[in-house]
Design an enzyme around this catalytic site. Structure first.
Site, mmCIF file in Angstrom:
data_model
loop_
_atom_site.group_PDB
_atom_site.id
_atom_site.type_symbol
_atom_site.label_atom_id
_atom_site.label_comp_id
_atom_site.label_asym_id
_atom_site.label_seq_id
_atom_site.Cartn_x
_atom_site.Cartn_y
_atom_site.Cartn_z
ATOM 1 N N CYS A 142 0.623 -0.757 0.062
ATOM 2 C CA CYS A 142 0.068 -0.200 -0.074
ATOM 3 C C CYS A 142 0.883 1.269 0.240
ATOM 4 O O CYS A 142 1.742 1.534 -0.567
ATOM 5 C CB CYS A 142 -0.630 -0.185 0.808
ATOM 6 S SG CYS A 142 -2.095 0.956 1.383
ATOM 7 N N HIS A 235 -3.949 -4.932 0.460
ATOM 8 C CA HIS A 235 -4.438 -5.137 1.145
ATOM 9 C C HIS A 235 -4.795 -6.707 1.689
ATOM 10 O O HIS A 235 -5.534 -6.740 2.540
ATOM 11 C CB HIS A 235 -4.834 -4.330 2.429
ATOM 12 C CG HIS A 235 -4.311 -3.064 2.599
ATOM 13 N ND1 HIS A 235 -2.946 -3.203 3.412
ATOM 14 C CD2 HIS A 235 -4.236 -1.661 2.750
ATOM 15 C CE1 HIS A 235 -2.812 -1.681 3.985
ATOM 16 N NE2 HIS A 235 -3.898 -1.117 2.872
ATOM 17 N N GLU A 237 -3.023 -8.687 3.355
ATOM 18 C CA GLU A 237 -3.199 -9.155 4.731
ATOM 19 C C GLU A 237 -4.517 -9.327 5.712
ATOM 20 O O GLU A 237 -4.569 -9.995 7.622
ATOM 21 C CB GLU A 237 -2.459 -9.231 5.330
ATOM 22 C CG GLU A 237 -1.849 -7.061 5.728
ATOM 23 C CD GLU A 237 -1.903 -6.294 4.594
ATOM 24 O OE1 GLU A 237 -1.931 -4.949 4.754
ATOM 25 O OE2 GLU A 237 -1.957 -6.435 3.432
ATOM 26 N N ARG A 249 -15.736 3.677 11.475
ATOM 27 C CA ARG A 249 -14.824 4.415 12.320
ATOM 28 C C ARG A 249 -15.660 5.626 11.711
ATOM 29 O O ARG A 249 -15.498 6.625 12.242
ATOM 30 C CB ARG A 249 -13.640 3.880 12.241
ATOM 31 C CG ARG A 249 -12.842 5.000 12.979
ATOM 32 C CD ARG A 249 -11.500 4.691 12.449
ATOM 33 N NE ARG A 249 -11.540 4.708 10.362
ATOM 34 C CZ ARG A 249 -9.968 4.908 9.643
ATOM 35 N NH1 ARG A 249 -9.131 3.688 10.526
ATOM 36 N NH2 ARG A 249 -9.909 4.685 8.779
#
Length: 315
Positions: A142, A235, A237, A249
């Protein structure tokens, strides 16, 4: 074989609870083999969460992997206890004379800032320069990918009109890539970023090749043709609920955030998100450790400064 980490790390017990084989550093010292030495520069804010995500993927091979965690000396983490950082993280000044089979540079929540305005930019540039002679293969993830492409090759990043946010379908550009062995024709990857790198800029650099892309989210993986640097804009992961946590959030903060693409079933945020990228995430990290690192790294890592590498079509 397992990954080797300190038994005092919170991730150690979490991985054991998931039935993942991990080995304490004391037990590993009695193994008569040379483990792969992997360094992780973790500059994500929730460091323990990122540790667990990456260690889970790195554990999914038969190889013995010895993990070291690295932090920036010029930056103080605001979201992780200093006691955790002191216990489990090292700095570049402490490892400068060491060599590693592989390194991972994570993303960071600074992508909307110019690179030169990031407080630890000089230090991460020093690290990336050091990696060319002290690390055999490096994964940049990223913002880490954008930073690596900019530092090593001058590839710029661009602000997006809205956040690239969701789980997107991807296709392979280089079918015989070592990193992509066993991949399906279409595979899914999460993205969560406000900036992008562009194909036309990467294609101007002779040393680079684009391995994968998405028609929606753009360039996904670019690689140095010498096989020692990979730049990954997504991403893989991420856990099942990572994008959901980011979404809720931002909603709570009152930010203008869209529902993550192709993530919640029928875009219903009350539903459990679909985990559609886990198999390819495990395969990519396994391929990296096996084909891109283990099969090619010198047994004596000090030889990294002596050997030259040429590109084959299986980068």
């Amino acid at each position: 074989m397992p990954i080797c980490i300190s038994p005092d790390m919170p991730a150690y017990q979490a991985l054991l609870g998931e039935n993942i084989f991990v080995m304490s550093s004391d037990r590993a010292a009695h193994q008569d083999i040379r483990p792969l030495r992997i360094l992780i520069l973790n500059i994500m804010p929730k460091k323990q969460e990122t540790e667990l995500q990456l260690l889970r993927l790195l554990s999914n091979t038969p190889l013995h992997v010895d993990i070291s965690l690295l932090r920036m000396e010029t930056h103080v983490s605001k979201h992780t206890a200093q006691s955790h950082m002191d216990a489990f993280y090292t700095t570049l000044s402490e490892i400068r004379d060491k060599y590693y089979d592989g390194m991972i540079i994570t993303g960071a929540p600074v992508e909307q800032m110019p690179f030169e305005e990031v407080d630890y930019w000089p230090e991460i540039c020093e690290l990336m320069e050091w990696s060319k002679t002290h690390v055999f293969s490096t994964l940049h993830i990223c913002w880490g990918a954008q930073a690596g492409l900019y530092y090593h090759f001058g590839v710029p990043k661009y602000l997006l009109p809205q956040k690239m946010f969701g789980v997107f379908p991807h296709k392979i550009d280089v079918k015989d890539s070592l990193l992509l062995r066993g991949f399906d024709d279409v595979f899914y990857v999460p993205h969560s970023r406000h900036t992008e790198v562009r194909r036309e800029d990467i294609e101007k650099v002779d040393e680079l090749v684009i391995l994968t892309h998405s028609e929606i989210s753009g360039v996904h993986i670019a690689a140095n043709k010498n096989g020692r640097q990979y730049f990954i804009t997504g991403h893989s992961e991420y856990d099942r609920n990572t994008l959901a946590a980011e979404y809720f959030r931002d909603v709570e903060k009152g930010l203008d955030i869209q529902i993550p693409y192709h993530y919640f079933p029928q875009d219903d945020t009350r539903e459990i998100p679909q985990f559609s990228w886990r198999c390819h995430a495990n395969l990519m990290f396994s391929n990296w450790l096996n084909y891109c690192v283990y099969q090619r790294t010198p047994y004596d890592l000090a030889e990294l400064t002596l050997r030259s590498w040429s590109w084959q079509t299986d980068v």
